[in-house]
Design a protein around this motif. Structure first.
Motif, PDB file in Angstrom:
ATOM      1  N   LEU A  43       0.759  -1.199   0.013  1.00  0.00           N
ATOM      2  CA  LEU A  43      -0.088  -0.134  -0.009  1.00  0.00           C
ATOM      3  C   LEU A  43       1.034   1.167  -0.043  1.00  0.00           C
ATOM      4  O   LEU A  43       1.793   1.222   0.541  1.00  0.00           O
ATOM      5  CB  LEU A  43      -0.922   0.087   1.284  1.00  0.00           C
ATOM      6  CG  LEU A  43      -1.951  -1.228   1.379  1.00  0.00           C
ATOM      7  CD1 LEU A  43      -2.685  -1.026   2.653  1.00  0.00           C
ATOM      8  CD2 LEU A  43      -3.087  -0.828   0.217  1.00  0.00           C
ATOM      9  N   PRO A  44       0.427   2.229  -0.681  1.00  0.00           N
ATOM     10  CA  PRO A  44      -0.827   2.634  -1.178  1.00  0.00           C
ATOM     11  C   PRO A  44      -1.009   1.962  -2.626  1.00  0.00           C
ATOM     12  O   PRO A  44      -0.001   1.633  -3.307  1.00  0.00           O
ATOM     13  CB  PRO A  44      -0.744   4.038  -1.324  1.00  0.00           C
ATOM     14  CG  PRO A  44       0.703   4.577  -1.492  1.00  0.00           C
ATOM     15  CD  PRO A  44       1.437   3.768  -0.495  1.00  0.00           C
ATOM     16  N   VAL A  45      -2.158   1.794  -2.875  1.00  0.00           N
ATOM     17  CA  VAL A  45      -2.591   1.491  -4.212  1.00  0.00           C
ATOM     18  C   VAL A  45      -3.535   2.370  -4.747  1.00  0.00           C
ATOM     19  O   VAL A  45      -4.641   2.661  -4.221  1.00  0.00           O
ATOM     20  CB  VAL A  45      -3.246  -0.379  -4.402  1.00  0.00           C
ATOM     21  CG1 VAL A  45      -3.563  -0.620  -5.748  1.00  0.00           C
ATOM     22  CG2 VAL A  45      -2.272  -1.291  -3.859  1.00  0.00           C
ATOM     23  N   LEU A  46      -3.282   2.740  -5.874  1.00  0.00           N
ATOM     24  CA  LEU A  46      -4.331   3.463  -6.797  1.00  0.00           C
ATOM     25  C   LEU A  46      -4.813   3.283  -7.926  1.00  0.00           C
ATOM     26  O   LEU A  46      -4.039   2.541  -8.846  1.00  0.00           O
ATOM     27  CB  LEU A  46      -3.483   4.996  -7.146  1.00  0.00           C
ATOM     28  CG  LEU A  46      -4.272   6.192  -7.474  1.00  0.00           C
ATOM     29  CD1 LEU A  46      -5.392   6.879  -6.568  1.00  0.00           C
ATOM     30  CD2 LEU A  46      -3.280   7.217  -7.881  1.00  0.00           C
ATOM     31  N   LEU A  47      -6.226   2.980  -7.866  1.00  0.00           N
ATOM     32  CA  LEU A  47      -6.613   2.293  -9.190  1.00  0.00           C
ATOM     33  C   LEU A  47      -7.542   3.325  -9.801  1.00  0.00           C
ATOM     34  O   LEU A  47      -8.197   4.236  -9.287  1.00  0.00           O
ATOM     35  CB  LEU A  47      -7.568   1.166  -8.708  1.00  0.00           C
ATOM     36  CG  LEU A  47      -7.330   0.047  -7.729  1.00  0.00           C
ATOM     37  CD1 LEU A  47      -8.205  -0.889  -7.523  1.00  0.00           C
ATOM     38  CD2 LEU A  47      -6.034  -0.609  -8.670  1.00  0.00           C
ATOM     39  N   VAL A  48      -7.390   3.290 -11.215  1.00  0.00           N
ATOM     40  CA  VAL A  48      -8.164   4.059 -12.064  1.00  0.00           C
ATOM     41  C   VAL A  48      -9.360   3.408 -12.814  1.00  0.00           C
ATOM     42  O   VAL A  48      -9.059   2.302 -13.649  1.00  0.00           O
ATOM     43  CB  VAL A  48      -7.196   4.934 -13.097  1.00  0.00           C
ATOM     44  CG1 VAL A  48      -8.136   5.916 -14.226  1.00  0.00           C
ATOM     45  CG2 VAL A  48      -6.337   5.724 -12.358  1.00  0.00           C
ATOM     46  N   PHE A  49     -10.255   3.814 -12.727  1.00  0.00           N
ATOM     47  CA  PHE A  49     -11.536   3.324 -13.180  1.00  0.00           C
ATOM     48  C   PHE A  49     -12.221   4.288 -14.360  1.00  0.00           C
ATOM     49  O   PHE A  49     -12.398   5.376 -13.935  1.00  0.00           O
ATOM     50  CB  PHE A  49     -12.669   2.962 -12.412  1.00  0.00           C
ATOM     51  CG  PHE A  49     -12.515   1.671 -11.482  1.00  0.00           C
ATOM     52  CD1 PHE A  49     -12.723   0.605 -12.040  1.00  0.00           C
ATOM     53  CD2 PHE A  49     -11.665   1.928 -10.130  1.00  0.00           C
ATOM     54  CE1 PHE A  49     -12.418  -0.572 -10.964  1.00  0.00           C
ATOM     55  CE2 PHE A  49     -11.581   1.023  -9.597  1.00  0.00           C
ATOM     56  CZ  PHE A  49     -11.810  -0.257  -9.849  1.00  0.00           C
ATOM     57  N   GLN A  50     -12.676   3.813 -15.510  1.00  0.00           N
ATOM     58  CA  GLN A  50     -13.301   4.458 -16.619  1.00  0.00           C
ATOM     59  C   GLN A  50     -14.604   3.616 -16.954  1.00  0.00           C
ATOM     60  O   GLN A  50     -14.585   2.549 -17.217  1.00  0.00           O
ATOM     61  CB  GLN A  50     -12.498   4.778 -17.721  1.00  0.00           C
ATOM     62  CG  GLN A  50     -11.277   5.673 -17.356  1.00  0.00           C
ATOM     63  CD  GLN A  50     -10.437   6.102 -18.713  1.00  0.00           C
ATOM     64  OE1 GLN A  50     -10.641   5.609 -19.635  1.00  0.00           O
ATOM     65  NE2 GLN A  50      -9.884   6.928 -18.630  1.00  0.00           N
ATOM     66  N   LYS A  92     -14.898   0.055 -15.393  1.00  0.00           N
ATOM     67  CA  LYS A  92     -13.682  -0.839 -15.671  1.00  0.00           C
ATOM     68  C   LYS A  92     -12.305  -0.146 -15.303  1.00  0.00           C
ATOM     69  O   LYS A  92     -12.073   0.628 -15.467  1.00  0.00           O
ATOM     70  CB  LYS A  92     -13.848  -1.088 -17.064  1.00  0.00           C
ATOM     71  CG  LYS A  92     -14.703  -1.694 -17.818  1.00  0.00           C
ATOM     72  CD  LYS A  92     -14.789  -2.041 -19.131  1.00  0.00           C
ATOM     73  CE  LYS A  92     -15.980  -2.667 -19.664  1.00  0.00           C
ATOM     74  NZ  LYS A  92     -15.996  -3.109 -20.958  1.00  0.00           N
ATOM     75  N   LEU A  93     -11.707  -1.244 -14.674  1.00  0.00           N
ATOM     76  CA  LEU A  93     -10.261  -0.692 -14.103  1.00  0.00           C
ATOM     77  C   LEU A  93      -9.546  -1.062 -15.483  1.00  0.00           C
ATOM     78  O   LEU A  93      -9.233  -1.637 -16.284  1.00  0.00           O
ATOM     79  CB  LEU A  93      -9.931  -1.956 -13.321  1.00  0.00           C
ATOM     80  CG  LEU A  93      -8.346  -1.975 -12.762  1.00  0.00           C
ATOM     81  CD1 LEU A  93      -8.287  -0.666 -11.923  1.00  0.00           C
ATOM     82  CD2 LEU A  93      -7.974  -3.108 -12.007  1.00  0.00           C
ATOM     83  N   VAL A  94      -8.685   0.461 -15.588  1.00  0.00           N
ATOM     84  CA  VAL A  94      -7.847   0.713 -16.680  1.00  0.00           C
ATOM     85  C   VAL A  94      -6.484   0.909 -16.228  1.00  0.00           C
ATOM     86  O   VAL A  94      -5.426   0.699 -17.182  1.00  0.00           O
ATOM     87  CB  VAL A  94      -8.475   1.964 -17.322  1.00  0.00           C
ATOM     88  CG1 VAL A  94      -9.801   1.669 -18.204  1.00  0.00           C
ATOM     89  CG2 VAL A  94      -8.456   3.110 -16.597  1.00  0.00           C
ATOM     90  N   GLN A 145      -2.006  10.549 -17.792  1.00  0.00           N
ATOM     91  CA  GLN A 145      -1.607   9.259 -18.547  1.00  0.00           C
ATOM     92  C   GLN A 145      -2.438   8.144 -18.488  1.00  0.00           C
ATOM     93  O   GLN A 145      -2.844   7.296 -19.540  1.00  0.00           O
ATOM     94  CB  GLN A 145      -0.128   8.974 -18.443  1.00  0.00           C
ATOM     95  CG  GLN A 145       0.935  10.008 -18.994  1.00  0.00           C
ATOM     96  CD  GLN A 145       2.423   9.680 -18.640  1.00  0.00           C
ATOM     97  OE1 GLN A 145       2.517   8.783 -17.860  1.00  0.00           O
ATOM     98  NE2 GLN A 145       3.212  10.186 -19.136  1.00  0.00           N
ATOM     99  N   ALA A 146      -3.148   8.018 -17.511  1.00  0.00           N
ATOM    100  CA  ALA A 146      -3.926   6.967 -17.038  1.00  0.00           C
ATOM    101  C   ALA A 146      -5.266   7.120 -17.634  1.00  0.00           C
ATOM    102  O   ALA A 146      -6.148   6.341 -17.538  1.00  0.00           O
ATOM    103  CB  ALA A 146      -4.006   6.529 -15.727  1.00  0.00           C
TER     104      ALA A 146
END
Length: 126
Positions: free
Chosen positions: A51-58, A61-63, A93-94
């Motif tokens: 941790l930490p973990v950063l997730l980007v969803f669009q 959906k996890l991208v 960029q994500a």
């Protein structure tokens, strides 16, 4: 989505930067989840032990995924010295934020100084 733990210093560093970015990039929803309070999501999204973990969803959906500070800093750099613009660049960029213009103000000045110093450094190869 920022998965964190309150007792982890690195999570607090990430938190501070995300709070700052949330004030600027209103089109993005910044969500903080305490990993120990959400075991279902931790398991379902394969968060793991770092941790930490950063997730980007669009659109649901996890991208993209950022684990720790991997890729944000040079190998030898201390995560406590992370500049907000580096995280903003990664988020752009994500695809999480739009209209990213690069570092501004003091961060831009510091970045330009680092680049100038790097150009003056001589590298010898043997």
């Amino acid at each position: 989505v920022h998965f964190c733990h309150d007792a982890f210093e690195r999570c607090q560093v990430m938190d501070a930067h995300l709070k700052q970015l949330a004030l600027t990039y209103l089109e993005c929803k910044f969500i903080r989840i305490l990993a120990e309070k959400a075991p279902f999501f931790v398991d379902k999204l394969a968060i793991g032990q770092t941790l930490p973990v950063l997730l980007v969803f669009q659109q649901g959906k996890l991208v993209n995924r950022l684990v720790g500070f991997t890729g944000l800093l040079p190998e030898s750099a201390d995560a406590d010295k992370l500049e907000t613009w580096r995280l903003a660049k990664w988020l752009a960029q994500a695809g999480a934020i739009r209209n990213y213009k690069g570092p501004q103000g003091e961060e831009r000045d510091a970045m330009l100084e680092l680049k100038a110093a790097a150009r003056k450094t001589t590298v010898y190869r043997g």
